[in-house]
Design an enzyme around this catalytic site. Sequence first.
Site, PDB file in Angstrom:
ATOM      1  N   MET A  51       0.830  -1.201   0.000  1.00 18.30           N
ATOM      2  CA  MET A  51       0.000   0.000   0.000  1.00 18.30           C
ATOM      3  C   MET A  51       0.868   1.257   0.000  1.00 18.30           C
ATOM      4  SD  MET A  51      -2.743  -0.948   2.978  1.00 18.30           S
ATOM      5  CE  MET A  51      -1.432  -0.911   4.208  1.00 18.30           C
ATOM      6  N   CYS A 106      -6.593   2.668  10.993  1.00 12.54           N
ATOM      7  CA  CYS A 106      -5.944   2.176   9.776  1.00 12.54           C
ATOM      8  C   CYS A 106      -6.270   0.705   9.551  1.00 12.54           C
ATOM      9  CB  CYS A 106      -4.430   2.373   9.872  1.00 12.54           C
ATOM     10  SG  CYS A 106      -3.525   1.745   8.436  1.00 12.54           S
ATOM     11  N   CYS A 198       3.457   5.919  11.019  1.00  2.00           N
ATOM     12  CA  CYS A 198       4.155   5.862   9.734  1.00  2.00           C
ATOM     13  C   CYS A 198       4.170   7.193   8.999  1.00  2.00           C
ATOM     14  CB  CYS A 198       3.535   4.783   8.850  1.00  2.00           C
ATOM     15  SG  CYS A 198       1.799   5.099   8.393  1.00  2.00           S
TER      16      CYS A 198
END
Length: 359
Positions: A51, A106, A198
């Site tokens: 991704m 997420c 991230c």
Amino acid sequence: MFDINNFKELLEYKKENENITIAVAMSGGVDSSVTAYILKKQGYKVFGITMITCEAGVDADAKKVCDDLQIEHYVLDLTKSFGDKVINYFISEYEHGRTPNPCMLCNRHIKMGALIDFALEKGADFIATGHYSNIENGVLKVGHDLSKDQAYFLSQVNKEKLKYVIFPLGEIEKTDVREIGKYLGVRVYAKKDSQEICFVEDGKLKEFLIEKTNGKIAKEGNIVDTDGKILGKHQGLAFYTIGQRKGLGISSEKPIYVLELDEKTNSIIMGSNEELFKDSLLANDINLLKVSSINELDGMECFAKTRSRDKFHPCKISVLSENEMKVSFIGDKVRAITPGQGVVLYDSNYEVIASGFIK
């Protein structure tokens, strides 16, 4: 001492696996890479998906590992949905005096949402990730390595999605995963773990929030004690956390800690360590995993964690509405309960019953 003989059965080729296709979420790290190697070794048809979720882009090692395994590698651009579902939520929570948990969102919307949909479109029967958790009979359960267990972060995933998910590393310890990777010749077996958030550079959270809010989040306010006495000034609620003691720029005769971030008055309330301990919490945005109705939780005695590395606290649940519950702790009180973080409910077998976000 590591002994590969203990894992020979895990790495055995099985002919019945040949007709099953598994997509592996490839980050370029050791966990997902070893996951792909194990599944290929077991005879499954495997392909990788990486991704793109933010400016960091794709880790080049993800493609290299897929090339090593001679499997297809897809890149899925999810930057828009990640921004909408995760980054915007992250910023908004801080703006409202709460401490967000972006990994839970997420996992629900991106990793165990859009990624699964894409994998199924590409012909996968299942998707595998490098999470240290388990799924037994369709139920999410903690992993063998409790120090790395990620069931807490997965607890907001839609339970209908879990039937497509497998966690090959669920019964393995992280140190053994690296050794298995070394044994199998995985190029990234010694690679360091990725950072926790991230999309934020390590140590740059304050700068990130100021930039994304055009400085609005850095709104100065008072630091007060529980009697309302002003002790000093803060630089913005987002830059402080429940339980914090140091870095406040104030002095006190005895140790004091952040008890509350009060958005209404834009103030930080300080108090003693003892005042950090609470006997209950309220939670909403309830996600049901092992039960089909929130009413099944009412009166239930189980265990709760209020952070990923928390211990399992005995508790009793009271349902307040269709999307709100009260968690009352049995015995010891719980320290530094933080609004915005997840509260996850487990049964005595460490299976996840439900989860919510602390109000």
